[in-house]
Motif scaffolding. Structure first.
Motif, PDB file in Angstrom:
ATOM      1  N   SER A  24       0.804  -1.221   0.000  1.00  0.00           N
ATOM      2  CA  SER A  24       0.000   0.000   0.000  1.00  0.00           C
ATOM      3  C   SER A  24       0.833   1.266   0.000  1.00  0.00           C
ATOM      4  CB  SER A  24      -0.931   0.007   1.217  1.00  0.00           C
ATOM      5  OG  SER A  24      -0.183   0.014   2.422  1.00  0.00           O
ATOM      6  N   ALA A  25       2.071   1.186   0.512  1.00  0.00           N
ATOM      7  CA  ALA A  25       2.954   2.358   0.641  1.00  0.00           C
ATOM      8  C   ALA A  25       2.266   3.473   1.411  1.00  0.00           C
ATOM      9  CB  ALA A  25       3.414   2.852  -0.735  1.00  0.00           C
ATOM     10  N   ASN A  26       1.464   3.088   2.408  1.00  0.00           N
ATOM     11  CA  ASN A  26       0.770   4.060   3.241  1.00  0.00           C
ATOM     12  C   ASN A  26       1.704   4.565   4.331  1.00  0.00           C
ATOM     13  OD1 ASN A  26      -1.088   4.554   5.850  1.00  0.00           O
ATOM     14  ND2 ASN A  26      -2.235   5.043   4.004  1.00  0.00           N
ATOM     15  N   GLY A  27       1.677   5.874   4.583  1.00  0.00           N
ATOM     16  CA  GLY A  27       2.580   6.457   5.556  1.00  0.00           C
ATOM     17  C   GLY A  27       2.355   5.934   6.964  1.00  0.00           C
ATOM     18  N   TYR A  31       5.120  -0.087  11.045  1.00  0.00           N
ATOM     19  CA  TYR A  31       6.058  -1.177  10.755  1.00  0.00           C
ATOM     20  C   TYR A  31       7.460  -0.833  11.228  1.00  0.00           C
ATOM     21  CZ  TYR A  31       8.826  -4.444   8.004  1.00  0.00           C
ATOM     22  OH  TYR A  31       9.727  -5.391   7.607  1.00  0.00           O
ATOM     23  N   MET A  32       7.900   0.395  11.005  1.00  0.00           N
ATOM     24  CA  MET A  32       9.234   0.795  11.458  1.00  0.00           C
ATOM     25  C   MET A  32       9.340   0.766  12.979  1.00  0.00           C
ATOM     26  SD  MET A  32      10.508   3.849   8.906  1.00  0.00           S
ATOM     27  CE  MET A  32       9.069   4.873   9.173  1.00  0.00           C
ATOM     28  N   VAL A  33       8.288   1.202  13.676  1.00  0.00           N
ATOM     29  CA  VAL A  33       8.316   1.188  15.141  1.00  0.00           C
ATOM     30  C   VAL A  33       8.405  -0.239  15.666  1.00  0.00           C
ATOM     31  CG1 VAL A  33       6.944   1.700  17.194  1.00  0.00           C
ATOM     32  CG2 VAL A  33       7.135   3.402  15.387  1.00  0.00           C
ATOM     33  N   ALA A  60      12.804   4.824   3.382  1.00  0.00           N
ATOM     34  CA  ALA A  60      12.934   5.389   2.040  1.00  0.00           C
ATOM     35  C   ALA A  60      11.581   5.517   1.352  1.00  0.00           C
ATOM     36  CB  ALA A  60      13.873   4.523   1.205  1.00  0.00           C
ATOM     37  N   LEU A  61      10.736   4.504   1.491  1.00  0.00           N
ATOM     38  CA  LEU A  61       9.397   4.577   0.892  1.00  0.00           C
ATOM     39  C   LEU A  61       8.574   5.695   1.512  1.00  0.00           C
ATOM     40  CD1 LEU A  61       8.271   0.856   0.428  1.00  0.00           C
ATOM     41  CD2 LEU A  61       8.521   2.587  -1.344  1.00  0.00           C
ATOM     42  N   SER A 108       3.839  14.001  -1.855  1.00  0.00           N
ATOM     43  CA  SER A 108       2.719  14.777  -1.317  1.00  0.00           C
ATOM     44  C   SER A 108       3.042  16.265  -1.275  1.00  0.00           C
ATOM     45  CB  SER A 108       2.368  14.270   0.084  1.00  0.00           C
ATOM     46  OG  SER A 108       2.025  12.904   0.051  1.00  0.00           O
ATOM     47  N   SER A 109       4.287  16.622  -0.902  1.00  0.00           N
ATOM     48  CA  SER A 109       4.670  18.028  -0.872  1.00  0.00           C
ATOM     49  C   SER A 109       4.687  18.630  -2.271  1.00  0.00           C
ATOM     50  CB  SER A 109       6.043  18.175  -0.221  1.00  0.00           C
ATOM     51  OG  SER A 109       7.028  17.495  -0.983  1.00  0.00           O
ATOM     52  N   ASN A 110       5.089  17.851  -3.266  1.00  0.00           N
ATOM     53  CA  ASN A 110       5.073  18.354  -4.636  1.00  0.00           C
ATOM     54  C   ASN A 110       3.656  18.595  -5.118  1.00  0.00           C
ATOM     55  OD1 ASN A 110       7.859  18.280  -4.849  1.00  0.00           O
ATOM     56  ND2 ASN A 110       7.894  16.166  -5.601  1.00  0.00           N
ATOM     57  N   CYS A 111       2.747  17.710  -4.736  1.00  0.00           N
ATOM     58  CA  CYS A 111       1.351  17.905  -5.120  1.00  0.00           C
ATOM     59  C   CYS A 111       0.774  19.147  -4.453  1.00  0.00           C
ATOM     60  CB  CYS A 111       0.527  16.665  -4.755  1.00  0.00           C
ATOM     61  SG  CYS A 111       0.945  15.199  -5.731  1.00  0.00           S
TER      62      CYS A 111
END
Length: 220
Positions: A81-84, A90-92, A160-161, A169-172
């Motif tokens: 999903s590449a959801n933030g 997952y990282m935690v 990285a993802l 998102s910042s570019n959008c």
């Protein structure tokens, strides 16, 4: 190019999670085998010998295997999903797992009497597993190194993802700040309406049209 890099990172993250998933499945299968052996030993021996202490090693082994499988599933969902939010969770979880593994390794290396802190194992599986690890220490050393490497790589790939997603998102958002282009002022042509709606105008019936007067028609 950014889309290709993102797809490659997602594939790599799924691959390293597959390693942890396979390790978890192997631990679950080995734990189920130990339960089967323990139940067979209970049938052959008296029940009072096994009621004093619970088989904590078997349950702990099964719990670690299930935890590895759940973490691998969470990593697969986060990579797909590449959801933030999923990537952050997952990282935690991976960082907590690495801290726990580091604490356990430090306790084993620095404390020579670390076995005394553990409760007694009535099944004897812990002693058998310890002797099996000692006899195949080189193999288990590379297995442990592979697990640590997979966990560290998964953390870096998730970071990285998440960074690529935040940059996108910042570019959008920056694109939304610019107003849409306006129509040209000089060449802007407005099409006239096809018809005009209005009340028709007819001359009044009482109005008389007077003939024009000429100088030669004037009565002298």
């Amino acid at each position: 190019m950014a889309r290709i890099a993102r797809t490659c990172m997602q594939s790599f993250l799924k691959a390293v999670n597959l390693v942890m998933g396979m390790v978890g499945i192997a631990m679950i299968l080995y734990g189920l085998w130990m339960i089967r052996v323990w139940q067979r030993d209970m049938e052959d021996s008296s029940v009072e010998d096994f009621n004093s202490t619970a088989p904590w090693f078997i349950y702990t082994f099964l719990g670690i295997g299930v935890s590895f499988c759940l973490i691998a599933g969470l990593g697969h969902i986060a990579a797909d999903s590449a959801n933030g939010f999923c990537l952050s969770c997952y990282m935690v979880v991976i960082l907590l797992l690495l801290l726990l593994e580091s604490a356990m390794a430090a306790d084993i290396l620095l404390n020579s009497d670390w076995e005394k802190d553990l409760p007694a194992d009535p099944t004897g599986r812990f002693h058998d597993f310890k002797e099996f690890v000692k006899s195949n220490f080189d193999i288990f050393k590379w297995i442990g190194f592979s697990i640590i490497l997979a966990q560290g790589s998964s953390t870096l790939l998730a970071m990285a993802l998440r960074g690529m997603r935040s940059n996108r998102s910042s570019n959008c958002d920056s694109d939304d700040e610019y107003p849409p282009p306006r129509l040209p002022l000089l060449n802007h042509q407005v099409q006239p309406p096809a018809f005009v709606i209005g009340d028709p105008h007819f001359p009044a019936k009482n109005d008389t049209v007077k003939p024009p007067t000429y100088p030669w028609n004037v009565n002298k």
